[in-house]
Scaffold this active site. Sequence first.
Site, PDB file in Angstrom:
ATOM      1  N   ARG A 197       0.813  -1.216   0.000  1.00 26.19           N
ATOM      2  CA  ARG A 197       0.000   0.000   0.000  1.00 26.19           C
ATOM      3  C   ARG A 197       0.849   1.270   0.000  1.00 26.19           C
ATOM      4  NH1 ARG A 197      -5.216  -0.923   0.604  1.00 26.19           N
ATOM      5  NH2 ARG A 197      -5.606   1.237   1.222  1.00 26.19           N
ATOM      6  N   HIS A 237       7.898  12.013 -18.392  1.00 29.56           N
ATOM      7  CA  HIS A 237       6.599  11.789 -17.761  1.00 29.56           C
ATOM      8  C   HIS A 237       5.808  10.779 -18.580  1.00 29.56           C
ATOM      9  CE1 HIS A 237       3.019  12.172 -15.490  1.00 29.56           C
ATOM     10  NE2 HIS A 237       2.340  12.768 -16.452  1.00 29.56           N
ATOM     11  N   CYS A 253       5.438   8.451 -11.776  1.00 26.25           N
ATOM     12  CA  CYS A 253       4.651   8.194 -12.982  1.00 26.25           C
ATOM     13  C   CYS A 253       4.929   6.828 -13.598  1.00 26.25           C
ATOM     14  CB  CYS A 253       4.851   9.309 -14.006  1.00 26.25           C
ATOM     15  SG  CYS A 253       6.517   9.432 -14.715  1.00 26.25           S
TER      16      CYS A 253
END
Length: 291
Positions: free
Chosen positions: A77, A119, A82
């Site tokens: 978690r 990105h 990106c």
Amino acid sequence: MTTPVDPSYRWDGGDLDLDGYLSRIGFTGARTPTLATLRELVYTHTTTIPFENLEIILGRGVPLDVESLQDKLIRRRRGGYCYENVGLFAAALERLGFEFTGLSGRVTMGAPGLRPPTHALLRVTPADDDRAWLCDVGFGSGPLEPVELNGERGEFALGAWRFRLERGTGALGSELWTLYQSGADGWLDRYTLTMNPQYRIDYAVGNHFVSTSPRSPFTMRPFVQRFGPEVHHQLDGTTWTIGYPDKQGETRELEAIELPELLSEVFDIDLDDADAAVLARGDWPAAARPE
């Protein structure tokens, strides 16, 4: 006879624990490659999994294979930047039957000069819609939904946040898109991108630069984001900024020793004791030497 697809062009969706991923992001919709499913996937992923570069600051590398991604982002978690978010999202889209390709953007954020295309984004075409949609689950500040790749798109709102997408012309007459975001200080260009397809091997190259280069901002200090419909939390080093769609945000300066508790309470990132101690020391450039 069907020609087999070169595995280099695929996203290893078969290795993904799809049930675990959908449970992690709280997705409850239909498991079909439709526009409605895509919208819910983008919203739930973007508002659930935080953006973070902490593995680099803790002196570790950033693997992009699906098993490593789901161990970190699903089982433990944690969040990711990106390349991690998009790698996991792409594996899920592949399992669900979507048609898509990877893209790369050059993050500008209003700065002059040419920056590298580091990105990761996706161009997705749902089965029930012939339009192409830009999905950006890895920037750390939305958009909350897919954005139609339409040259006439102009300004639009997704939740309380406002954006503008413009299509122009780049070098050698190539198509160049620019995404802008509106804030308290007006419009800011976030990044530019082309429709040149990107694959996992291309992302591996960009990921190596971002996670190891002394010229990368992610090798020098913690950078963490959590995005929601009404608020955007950002931690840059020891500066915590709380941003809003239509008014000035709040900025607070912290001590490094406060960061582990802040990460847990605000960003939903729980570090173990050893990692929390490294982060709390604040000597990050010395720690940020990925293996």
